[in-house]
Design an enzyme around this catalytic site. Structure first.
Site, PDB file in Angstrom:
ATOM      1  CG  ASP A   1      -1.793  -0.820   0.686  1.00  0.00           C
ATOM      2  OD1 ASP A   1      -2.522  -0.796  -0.204  1.00  0.00           O
ATOM      3  OD2 ASP A   1      -2.754  -1.222   2.274  1.00  0.00           O
TER       4      ASP A   1
HETATM    5  C1  BGC Z   1       0.306   1.472   6.423  1.00  0.00           C
HETATM    6  C2  BGC Z   1       0.863   0.733   5.878  1.00  0.00           C
HETATM    7  C3  BGC Z   1      -1.063  -0.326   5.425  1.00  0.00           C
HETATM    8  C4  BGC Z   1      -1.618   1.036   5.194  1.00  0.00           C
HETATM    9  C5  BGC Z   1      -3.359   1.029   4.782  1.00  0.00           C
HETATM   10  C6  BGC Z   1      -0.035   2.720   6.038  1.00  0.00           C
HETATM   11  O1  BGC Z   1       0.514   3.450   7.079  1.00  0.00           O
HETATM   12  O2  BGC Z   1       1.868   0.908   6.261  1.00  0.00           O
HETATM   13  O3  BGC Z   1       0.633  -1.304   5.941  1.00  0.00           O
HETATM   14  O4  BGC Z   1      -1.796  -1.139   5.405  1.00  0.00           O
HETATM   15  O5  BGC Z   1      -1.447   1.886   5.588  1.00  0.00           O
HETATM   16  O6  BGC Z   1      -3.718   1.332   6.386  1.00  0.00           O
HETATM   17  C1  NOJ Z   2      -1.310  -3.796   5.737  1.00  0.00           C
HETATM   18  C2  NOJ Z   2      -3.052  -3.625   4.516  1.00  0.00           C
HETATM   19  O1  NOJ Z   2      -3.736  -4.419   5.378  1.00  0.00           O
HETATM   20  C3  NOJ Z   2      -2.592  -4.860   3.468  1.00  0.00           C
HETATM   21  O2  NOJ Z   2      -3.357  -4.675   2.343  1.00  0.00           O
HETATM   22  C4  NOJ Z   2      -1.008  -4.673   2.670  1.00  0.00           C
HETATM   23  O3  NOJ Z   2      -0.974  -5.250   1.739  1.00  0.00           O
HETATM   24  C5  NOJ Z   2      -0.156  -3.964   3.646  1.00  0.00           C
HETATM   25  N1  NOJ Z   2      -0.199  -3.866   5.020  1.00  0.00           N
HETATM   26  C6  NOJ Z   2       1.291  -3.963   2.783  1.00  0.00           C
HETATM   27  O4  NOJ Z   2       1.068  -2.340   2.909  1.00  0.00           O
END
Ligand code: BGC
Ligand code: NOJ
Length: 813
Positions: free
Chosen positions: A487
């Site tokens: 993400d």
């Molecule tokens: C986090 C991710 C997460 C995303 C959406 C980011 O700040 O580092 O792990 O998937 O937010 O919640």
């Molecule tokens: C947490 C999110 O829930 C997941 O969808 C994502 O793939 C990982 N973080 C990595 O960014």
């Protein structure tokens, strides 16, 4: 090495983790409830409850990130002379003579002892009931009579957990309660558009109560010293606005050796719109009375608890291994499967790292969770697939999240994450392989929940694949969109405004060259699955069409996605390489190594082996494999959130437990059992538990999302426990690839990949209407099944053909 204090231990016999010191390095929590009514509970009884949706239907209030940590919960205050204490130590923190918290399968039992009194509370949500039971047993272990004053405590949330902590100009005037006998009702907003209320009941006469927080606690007091409790005098307060609570007051006399049970019940009720009231402003309590009547004695509660235990016995009997290695067996047989159920229920919405107000069910997350859950309760998995697919758009794109209460896509979060569609194939294929239920493909499923837009689920899979094919970049690799699985790799975002979310602001599609090798690998893996599925259901043309697309993707990766020693990670907006030896930092990333090795892209040219070796060389450290190496040391505008994190944390070179299994599976497919096992054991909670309870910080019985990586200030420190795709991926890895029991359309494929040191083991596997006892003799081999004998008859190939009934299987490697 820092001396590692221990705070608890596993009790495998009872399937519990036993915490023996309340001052754990972080609250160690558990989840209660399996379907509609849920609670989070910490080892000191902190936490909260909600119905279906942690944001829109929050029942009790909680304070996040507070001082002290973990503030708010179901608290029992025991006043014994001048001493006031709680069985779970908090909030009074009166030193206890004994403390123990046992987190089990959907229940928690907390026991405290003080001055000759034992208080033990069993917390659980009975199956199919919208209520949390709190069975408190008070026992006088002294030789004198004890006269105790008991106060219960719950604080109501005004339903919407987000506005509950923001909109005080309104909130402070809306709170309403009713008191009837030993039941306190919470009915805020019931007079207008809500037809639900909550109650807190105890199955004993009470000698007083409180429902107004300020009166009970005192404006300048705390949960640790509520005025009413300290003075031993309830106020019988009736809340009007402000913050309504529920507290019962009971005087208890116990002879030496005597014990008494009290059943407290926190319940949730919905009424029909035209049957809301008994009389003006008096709520219709019929359903509450009925629910209370079902759980108002120790016998009834014990029976409900036995049913819950039987439910878990059955769930955990579906896949059971005996390897003789306790650390492996307890994770496979108990905790990993339990965590899979919890992540299936909540996706990423409610934990002590997710407030429950920000996130609904993730599209990709929920699909991945299926793989850890589908063997447990297939009908629920089936419904989930339909729910997820119903949020898809006609072009195959998806809302990134949807709300569990409404099952509607979340507009605030939007879409454009170009890996999302592929995961629908991943989840659906897992479901069909487990159940043999191809009929799911014919289900009529809408797009974006629009009535009239229904097409078959198979069509949804097709548009999912097509979404990738129709969004290819200059190297014929998949365009990344907002981001892929990571993400935080926001290549089209270009945000310099700290008040914007990297993930929901710009997604510049015009002119972008940003392509993802992770999606490329994912497409090949799920594409092969899709092709096999099409052949299975007689869609030969579609199989051929997609096979071509898969082959083209493989070519594109080999041509434009290989860096010499590993797979590239991506191309940025301008077409520059990411995750290449040519880069200054972050020369190698884990995601593309995982997916392209699972896809076996270029295996014949040695790419897979080189990639796996590079993971060991550059990504591996004592606590697992980091996401990228070296970590970013400065913010890169073109890359987005990934480079916003300090070195070693989260997506910037943290150990994402979630994607370690991808490489482990890559190792298994390549037949490298020793390497697969050594990666796996590094992030297996039971191994970490033994060595690092203090450093690891978060719950030692489940995986967390991220462990600080080798570049971090404190390598090995865990964060974001419980709700993570890691649960499903660890399960998929160990059950199917290491132990090698893989559900397939026509039966179970046996293909273990083990360390040379592995000894004989037996897996008990229920599969559809069959029950297999499979014994594997590894004979020092890492991979390669030589012989399978099913019920005394040799089998050709590696698939045990499915037939109902009991079977014994002997496998020689
Ligand atoms: C986090 C991710 C997460 C995303 C959406 C980011 O700040 O580092 O792990 O998937 O937010 O919640
Ligand atoms: C947490 C999110 O829930 C997941 O969808 C994502 O793939 C990982 N973080 C990595 O960014």
């Amino acid at each position: 090495m820092e001396q590692q204090k221990r705070y608890g231990h596993f009790d495998d016999q009872n399937r519990e983790y036993v915490i023996t010191d309340p001052q754990t390095p972080w609250p160690w929590i558990n989840y209660l409830g399996n379907e509609d009514f849920f609670s989070l509970i910490s080892n000191t009884a902190g936490g909260y409850s909600f119905y279906k949706d942690a944001k829109f239907r929050r029942i009790t209030r909680y304070r996040y990130n507070n001082v002290p940590m973990d503030n708010g919960g179901r608290y029992f205050y025991i006043k014994d002379g001048d001493t006031v204490w709680n069985p779970g130590w908090k909030p009074c923190k009166t030193p206890l003579d004994f403390y123990e918290c046992r987190h089990g399968m959907s229940y928690t039992r907390i026991t405290g002892r003080k001055n000759g009194v034992e208080a033990s509370v069993l917390f659980f949500v009975p199956l199919k009931k919208w209520a949390e039971v709190q069975k408190l047993t008070l026992k006088n272990e002294s030789s004198e009579e004890k006269k105790l004053k008991l106060f219960s405590f719950e604080e109501w949330c005004l339903w919407n957990a987000a506005t509950d902590m923001e909109n005080f100009q309104r909130n402070f005037s809306t709170g309403e309660v009713e008191i009837e006998g030993s039941t306190i009702y919470h009915k805020t907003e019931y007079r207008e558009r809500r037809n639900h209320y909550a109650f807190y009941h105890v199955n004993a006469p009470i000698q007083g109560f409180d429902t107004d927080r300020e009166t009970f606690v005192g404006l300048y007091n705390e949960f640790a010293d509520p005025q009413a409790v300290m003075e031993g005098k309830p106020r019988n307060s009736h809340a009007h606005g402000w913050s309504p609570i529920a507290s019962h007051y009971i005087e208890v006399t116990l002879n030496p050796g005597e014990s008494k049970d009290f059943v407290f019940l926190l319940g949730y009720i919905e009424n029909e719109q035209d049957d809301k009231w008994e009389s003006l402003q008096v709520i219709n309590k019929k359903k509450a009375h009925a629910l209370i009547a079902e759980l108002d004695t120790t016998e009834k509660v014990d029976k409900a608890f036995a049913e819950l235990n039987a439910y878990w016995d059955a769930l955990l009997n579906i896949y059971n291994v005996r390897t003789g290695n306790d650390k492996l067996d307890r994770m496979v047989n108990i905790w990993n499967q339990y965590q899979c159920m919890v992540t299936f229920n909540f996706s990423r919405s409610a934990s002590f790292f997710e407030s429950g107000v920000g996130r609904g069910m993730g599209f990709r997350d929920s699909n991945q969770d299926l793989v850890g859950f589908v063997h447990q309760i297939p009908p629920r998995a089936r419904q989930r697939i339909i729910d997820i697919a119903s949020t898809q758009f006609p072009d195959g794109g998806c809302y990134h999240q949807y709300q569990p209460l409404t099952k509607r896509g979340n507009n605030d979060i939007g879409g454009g994450f170009n890996d999302d569609p592929c995961w629908l194939i991943f989840g659906t294929v897992a479901y069909i392989k487990e159940t043999g239920d191809f009929s799911i493909l014919d289900e009529m499923v809408p797009f974006d929940n629009q009535p009239g837009s229904e097409v078959t689920l198979f069509e949804h899979l097709k548009v999912s694949m097509d979404h990738v094919i129709k969004n290819l970049g200059p190297h014929m690799l998949p365009l990344i969109g907002r981001a892929d699985w990571n993400d935080c790799l926001n290549l089209n975002c270009f945000s310099m405004d700290p008040n914007e979310s990297f993930q929901t602001t710009e997604n510049v599609t015009e002119g972008t060259k940003a392509e993802s090798l992770m999606i490329a690998g994912l497409f090949v893996v799920t594409g092969k699955d899709y092709v096999a599925l099409c052949k299975k259901i007689g869609k030969a043309d579609e199989a051929e069409r997609m096979q071509k697309a898969v082959d083209a993707m493989i070519d594109a990766v080999k041509k434009h996605g290989w860096d010499g020693e590993w797979y590239l990670r991506a191309y940025d907006f301008y077409g520059n390489k990411i995750g290449s030896n040519e880069c200054d930092e972050a020369k190698i990333f884990i995601e593309s190594q995982g997916w392209c090795t699972m896809a076996e892209i270029g295996a014949e040219d040695g790419m897979v082996a080189k990639s796996l070796d590079s993971c060991k060389k550059y990504l591996e450290c004592e606590h697992g494999m980091v996401l990228n190496n070296p970590a970013f040391s400065k913010f890169i505008y073109e890359y987005g959130e990934i480079s916003s994190y300090p070195e070693g944390y989260k997506e910037n070179a943290g150990i994402f437990c979630h994607n370690n299994p991808w490489v482990i599976i890559g190792e298994c497919i390549a037949g490298r059992g020793n390497d697969a096992w050594s990666h796996y054991a590094k992030i297996l909670p039971s191994y970490v538990e033994e060595k690092y309870q203090t450093l690891h910080k978060v719950e030692p019985y489940v995986n967390c999302q991220m462990v600080a990586g080798k570049d971090a200030f404190k390598p090995g420190e865990g964060k974001n426990s419980w709700l993570t795709g890691t649960a499903a991926w660890m399960w998929y890895t160990v059950s199917e690839f290491i132990l090698g029991i893989k559900p397939d359309y026509d039966g179970i494929r046996i293909d273990p990949c083990l360390p040379e040191t592995a000894t004989d083991y037996t897996v008990q596997r229920k599969f559809r209407d069959a029950d297999y006892e499979i014994t594997i003799h590894p004979n020092g081999q890492q991979k390669g099944v030589k012989k399978i004998v099913l019920d005394g008859q040799p089998v050709d190939g590696t698939v045990i053909p499915y037939s109902a009934g009991k079977h014994t299987v002997e496998v020689t490697m």
